[in-house]
Structure formats: C-alpha cells, structure tokens
Design a protein around this motif. Structure first.
Motif, PDB file in Angstrom:
ATOM      1  N   UNK A 128      29.345   0.588   2.405  1.00 21.35           N
ATOM      2  CA  UNK A 128      29.742   1.043   1.067  1.00 21.35           C
ATOM      3  C   UNK A 128      29.960  -0.162   0.148  1.00 21.35           C
ATOM      4  N   UNK A 129      30.633  -1.192   0.647  1.00 19.54           N
ATOM      5  CA  UNK A 129      30.865  -2.393  -0.168  1.00 19.54           C
ATOM      6  C   UNK A 129      29.540  -3.057  -0.533  1.00 19.54           C
ATOM      7  N   UNK A 130      28.641  -3.197   0.447  1.00 19.88           N
ATOM      8  CA  UNK A 130      27.333  -3.810   0.184  1.00 19.88           C
ATOM      9  C   UNK A 130      26.520  -2.963  -0.792  1.00 19.88           C
ATOM     10  N   UNK A 131      26.635  -1.664  -0.682  1.00 19.44           N
ATOM     11  CA  UNK A 131      25.934  -0.759  -1.601  1.00 19.44           C
ATOM     12  C   UNK A 131      26.439  -0.950  -3.025  1.00 19.44           C
ATOM     13  N   UNK A 132      27.746  -1.099  -3.189  1.00 25.33           N
ATOM     14  CA  UNK A 132      28.317  -1.322  -4.517  1.00 25.33           C
ATOM     15  C   UNK A 132      27.845  -2.659  -5.096  1.00 25.33           C
TER      16      UNK A 132
ATOM     17  N   UNK B 128      22.190   1.569  -2.355  1.00 23.26           N
ATOM     18  CA  UNK B 128      22.346   0.765  -3.555  1.00 23.26           C
ATOM     19  C   UNK B 128      21.236   0.975  -4.560  1.00 23.26           C
ATOM     20  N   UNK B 129      20.005   1.151  -4.078  1.00 21.10           N
ATOM     21  CA  UNK B 129      18.881   1.354  -4.999  1.00 21.10           C
ATOM     22  C   UNK B 129      19.023   2.691  -5.705  1.00 21.10           C
ATOM     23  N   UNK B 130      19.469   3.714  -4.977  1.00 19.00           N
ATOM     24  CA  UNK B 130      19.630   5.043  -5.579  1.00 19.00           C
ATOM     25  C   UNK B 130      20.798   5.046  -6.563  1.00 19.00           C
ATOM     26  N   UNK B 131      21.958   4.538  -6.143  1.00 13.56           N
ATOM     27  CA  UNK B 131      23.124   4.572  -7.044  1.00 13.56           C
ATOM     28  C   UNK B 131      22.933   3.628  -8.232  1.00 13.56           C
ATOM     29  N   UNK B 132      22.343   2.452  -8.003  1.00 13.83           N
ATOM     30  CA  UNK B 132      22.083   1.539  -9.110  1.00 13.83           C
ATOM     31  C   UNK B 132      21.115   2.126 -10.116  1.00 13.83           C
ATOM     32  N   UNK B 133      20.063   2.775  -9.629  1.00 16.65           N
ATOM     33  CA  UNK B 133      19.090   3.406 -10.513  1.00 16.65           C
ATOM     34  C   UNK B 133      19.743   4.536 -11.305  1.00 16.65           C
TER      35      UNK B 133
END
Length: 190
Positions: free
Chosen positions: A86-90, A140-145
């Motif tokens: 989760x941290x890396x995804x953020x 991360x790619x999905x949430x960032x997008x």
C-alpha cells in the motif's frame, strides 16, 4: 505503447519457454499464470480503447492491471507484505501525479519512462518482494491514473476521462519489469 509491448512480448517468450519459471515460482505463482498475465497485457494493449461517451479505457492499461493488482495483492497479504504494498502504491501514484501532465491528459514517452523507472525503483526499495513489486506497480498505475484523470476533468475542466491510455501501459510494464529486474540483480549479487 511500443516499449511496453516489446517488454511484454519478451516476458511472455521467457515464460513460454520456461526461462522465467524460477522467477514466477518465487512470486509465488504458477509459471503458466505468469505467461497468461503477460499475454493478457499484450492482447489488451492491442485491442482498441473502449469508449463510452467521454469515458475511454484500454484493456491492457486499465482492466488487466486491476485484475493483476488483486491477484498480487492477495499474495502479498498472505506473505505479510500488504502494508508495504500500500505504501509503495501510494508512492508510485504520487510519482505519476507529479510527472503526468493533466493539461493534455496524456503521457509522453519521457514521462512514461520516468514513471516506470522511478516507480519500479520505489516499489523494489519499499517492498523487497516480487509479489510486492508487481502488486504496488499495478495498483499504483491504476490509482495514479484515476487521480490524474480526476484532476484533469474536475480541476482543469477537461472533457474526457481516459483510463490506461496514452503511455500508461508503457509505464506499467516498465515499472513491473524494472522493479523485478532490480530485485533479481540485488539478490543475485548477494
């Protein structure tokens, strides 16, 4: 999308011929599942974007990462790495939001490379696991997008909501491959 396709084809070939079996077994997933995920990325990227009104999405850049993030997150959860994921995804999302241009809603090649390489490095540094790298990059790619599109539509008055398009696929594949290659290189050097 060319860089992402080339890297996906290389991974699929390695998986098909069994040259990546030891990597996939350490994720841990069956080697055939690694091949299927690589193949789904390739096929999804080649399918034209699905457009409904002002919403557009790419199968390889959006749907496959959503499915992949669920699979790899479950693996990370079982291994006790989920908080790191989760941290890396953020962090990955923050890199994407900081470098992607919301004015045109797209990602140029340089931005895809920056997001992919920096995101892959951070996913490796934070999670230190194969499943963690894959889960955090895909999440991360999905949430960032999603965040970039929300900024574009609601902050800049944009008219189109495009998920997984315009270089996102390249950043996804580069992040996954680069993060995993770093992990293998560091473990191999020990």
């Amino acid at each position: 999308m060319t860089i992402g396709l080339v890297l996906s084809v290389v991974v699929a070939i390695l998986a098909f011929f069994g040259l990546a079996d030891s990597f996939f077994k350490r994720v841990p997933i069956a080697p055939w599942l690694g091949f299927v995920v690589s193949l789904l990325l390739i096929v999804g990227a080649l399918i034209p974007n699905i457009t409904i009104g002002s919403f557009s999405m790419n199968i390889g850049g959006f749907i496959v990462p959503v499915i992949g993030s669920v699979i790899f997150s479950v693996i990370a959860w079982r291994r006790g790495d989920f908080l790191k994921v989760i941290f890396a995804e953020l962090v990955f999302s923050a890199i994407m939001v900081a470098t992607r241009s919301p004015e045109n809603g797209g990602m140029i090649l340089a931005t895809s490379l920056i997001v992919g390489f920096l995101g892959g490095i951070m996913a490796y540094v934070i999670t230190r696991s194969r499943s963690g790298v894959l889960a955090s990059v895909m999440m991360g790619i999905v949430s960032g997008d999603l965040i970039v599109n929300l900024i574009y539509v609601f902050g800049f008055g944009g008219y189109a909501f495009s998920m997984g398009t315009r270089g996102v696929f390249d950043a996804l594949v580069i992040g996954c491959v680069f993060g995993c290659v770093m992990l293998e290189a560091v473990e191999g050097a020990k």
